[in-house]
Design an enzyme around this catalytic site. Structure first.
Site, PDB file in Angstrom:
ATOM      1  NE  ARG A  57      -1.721  -2.291   2.818  1.00 54.63           N
ATOM      2  CZ  ARG A  57      -1.891  -3.568   2.476  1.00 54.63           C
ATOM      3  NH1 ARG A  57      -2.945  -3.939   1.831  1.00 54.63           N
ATOM      4  NH2 ARG A  57      -0.993  -4.486   2.817  1.00 54.63           N
ATOM      5  CB  THR A  58       3.549   2.512   2.185  1.00 55.30           C
ATOM      6  OG1 THR A  58       2.861   2.080   3.351  1.00 55.30           O
ATOM      7  CG2 THR A  58       4.190   3.858   2.456  1.00 55.30           C
ATOM      8  CE  LYS A  87      27.067  -2.690  -7.697  1.00 54.75           C
ATOM      9  NZ  LYS A  87      27.239  -1.664  -8.747  1.00 54.75           N
ATOM     10  NE  ARG A 108       7.550   0.693   4.660  1.00 62.54           N
ATOM     11  CZ  ARG A 108       6.316   0.182   4.601  1.00 62.54           C
ATOM     12  NH1 ARG A 108       6.140  -1.055   4.199  1.00 62.54           N
ATOM     13  NH2 ARG A 108       5.270   0.907   4.953  1.00 62.54           N
ATOM     14  CG  HIS A 136       4.118   3.821   8.498  1.00 57.24           C
ATOM     15  ND1 HIS A 136       4.209   4.689   7.422  1.00 57.24           N
ATOM     16  CD2 HIS A 136       3.616   2.670   7.999  1.00 57.24           C
ATOM     17  CE1 HIS A 136       3.773   4.060   6.337  1.00 57.24           C
ATOM     18  NE2 HIS A 136       3.407   2.846   6.659  1.00 57.24           N
TER      19      HIS A 136
HETATM   20  C1  NCD Z   1       2.302  -1.229   8.148  1.00 58.40           C
HETATM   21  C2  NCD Z   1       3.801  -1.017   8.226  1.00 58.40           C
HETATM   22  O1  NCD Z   1       4.527  -1.219   7.247  1.00 58.40           O
HETATM   23  O2  NCD Z   1       4.227  -0.617   9.302  1.00 58.40           O
HETATM   24  N1  NCD Z   1       1.861  -1.432   6.829  1.00 58.40           N
HETATM   25  C3  NCD Z   1       1.494  -0.349   6.065  1.00 58.40           C
HETATM   26  O3  NCD Z   1       2.295   0.493   5.746  1.00 58.40           O
HETATM   27  N2  NCD Z   1       0.207  -0.241   5.736  1.00 58.40           N
HETATM   28  C4  NCD Z   1       1.793  -2.258   9.066  1.00 58.40           C
HETATM   29  C5  NCD Z   1       2.390  -3.639   9.057  1.00 58.40           C
HETATM   30  O4  NCD Z   1       3.306  -3.956   8.296  1.00 58.40           O
HETATM   31  O5  NCD Z   1       1.900  -4.460   9.845  1.00 58.40           O
END
Ligand code: NCD
Length: 308
Positions: A57-58, A87, A108, A136
Site C-alpha cells: 500500500r505505502t 555493494k 522505508r 510511520h
Molecule cells: C504497516 C507497516 O509497514 O508498518 N503497513 C502499512 O504500511 N500499511 C503495518 C504492518 O506492516 O503491519
C-alpha cells in the site's frame, strides 16, 4: 503556518491548521479524481521511492498519488538487494546522490532513525515511509483522516489498540496525533512481551491522556469507538518460537465484532494475517479497506503540500 520540509514523525504535526489543510485537500482531491478533473501541479517533478522493506500500500499509493498529480517516479523495491546497498554503499551516500535525480524521497528502512539521518544530509524532502520499529507518520495521518471521516470527529473517543504495540510503528505514530484532540481515552491491549514501549506511554502521561494497559480484549470492545487492530510483526522477532507464542492471541471475528457499538469502526493498517477474520469484511464497521483508499488521497495532499 510554517511549512514542513521533511515528514519524519507525527510530532511535527501539532499545528491543527496543517491537519485541517491536509484533510480538506485530500477530500477535494478525491472529489476531483472522481470527476476526472485532477489538476497536475506536480508536472515535471520526480519522486524517488526507495524501499528496503516490503510494501504494498505505502509504495503503490505514493506512486499512484505522484502520477495522478502529474509527476514522475523513480522507484526501487527490495533496495537492500537491488540497490548499491548490496555493494556496501551507505544510506547517506545513496540519499546524497538520489537527491540529484528527484525532488523528494520516500524512504522505508528497517533501522529506526534512518529517515532522520537521511533528512540531516538530504538536499530534498525526505518522507519517512516506516523506519523499523520507529514511526510511520503518513500511515498515522491517513488513520486520523479515516477516523475523522468515518466518525465525523476526532475528539471524545475511546480507542482500543490491539496486538503488537511494541513493534507496531503505525501505533507509535498514531498515538501522538490522537493525543492532540481533547477527550481521548486509549485502551492498549497486548501480550506482556509486546507492550507499548515506555517512551510512548510516557508521552501519553505527559499529555494527560487517560489510558489502560491489559492483555485481554474482554471488556474493551463494548466501550470502544475505534478498534485499531495490528499485525504481530513477525520480521521483528529473533526466533520463530517467540513469534509463534504470540501470533494468534487476538482475533476479531463476527462473534467478537457483535460486542462492539453500532457506530464503532474497525481499523487496520494492513496487511492482516489472522487477526481479523475475513467474515468481518462485510460488516459496515470494517473500515480497513476504506482506510487504505484514504491513503491515496492523503498522500496526494501531502505531496502537493511538500512539492507544489
Ligand atoms: C504497516 C507497516 O509497514 O508498518 N503497513 C502499512 O504500511 N500499511 C503495518 C504492518 O506492516 O503491519
Amino acid at each position: 503556518m510554517e511549512k514542513l520540509r521533511h515528514v519524519l514523525s507525527t510530532k511535527q504535526f501539532e499545528d491543527p491548521e496543517l491537519l485541517e489543510y491536509l484533510f480538506a485537500s485530500a477530500t477535494q482531491l478525491e472529489r476531483d479524481d472522481a470527476a476526472r478533473m485532477l489538476p497536475d501541479p506536480l508536472r515535471g517533478r520526480i519522486l524517488a521511492a526507495i524501499f528496503y522493506e516490503p510494501s504494498t500500500r505505502t509504495r503503490f499509493s505514493f506512486e499512484s498519488a505522484m502520477q495522478k498529480l502529474g509527476g514522475g517516479l523513480i522507484t526501487q523495491e527490495n533496495a537492500s538487494d537491488n540497490s548499491s546497498a548490496a555493494k556496501g554503499e551507505t544510506i547517506a551516500d545513496s540519499i546524497r546522490v538520489i537527491g540529484n535525480y528527484a525532488d523528494a524521497i520516500v524512504l522505508r528502512h528497517p533501522v529506526e532513525g534512518t529517515a532522520q539521518e537521511a533528512a540531516a544530509i538530504s538536499s530534498v524532502p525526505i518522507i519517512n515511509a516506516g523506519d523499523g520499529v520507529g514511526e510511520h507518520p503518513t500511515q498515522a495521518l491517513l488513520d486520523l483522516y479515516t477516523i475523522q471521516r468515518e466518525l465525523g470527529r476526532r475528539d471524545n473517543l475511546r480507542v482500543a489498540m490491539i496486538g503488537d504495540l511494541r513493534h507496531g510503528r503505525t501505533i507509535h505514530s498514531l498515538l501522538p496525533l490522537l493525543c492532540l484532540a481533547p477527550g481521548i481515552t486509549v485502551d492498549l491491549i497486548s501480550p506482556a512481551s509486546l507492550r507499548l514501549p515506555e517512551k510512548y506511554t510516557d508521552h501519553l502521561r505527559d499529555h494527560r491522556i487517560a489510558f489502560t494497559e491489559r492483555e485481554q480484549i474482554e471488556g474493551v470492545l463494548e466501550a470502544a469507538d475505534v478498534v485499531y487492530v495490528t499485525r504481530v510483526q513477525r520480521e521483528r522477532f529473533a526466533t520463530a518460537e517467540e513469534y509463534d507464542a504470540v501470533k494468534d492471541i487476538y482475533r476479531i471475528d463476527r462473534r467478537t465484532a457483535a460486542r462492539m457499538k453500532e457506530y464503532a469502526i474497525i481499523m487496520h493498517a494492513l496487511p492482516r494475517v489472522n487477526e481479523i477474520s475475513p467474515e468481518v469484511d462485510s460488516d459496515a464497521r470494517a473500515a480497513y479497506f476504506r482506510q487504505a483508499k484514504n491513503g491515496l488521497y492523503l498522500r496526494m495532499a501531502l505531496l502537493k503540500y511538500l512539492l507544489a
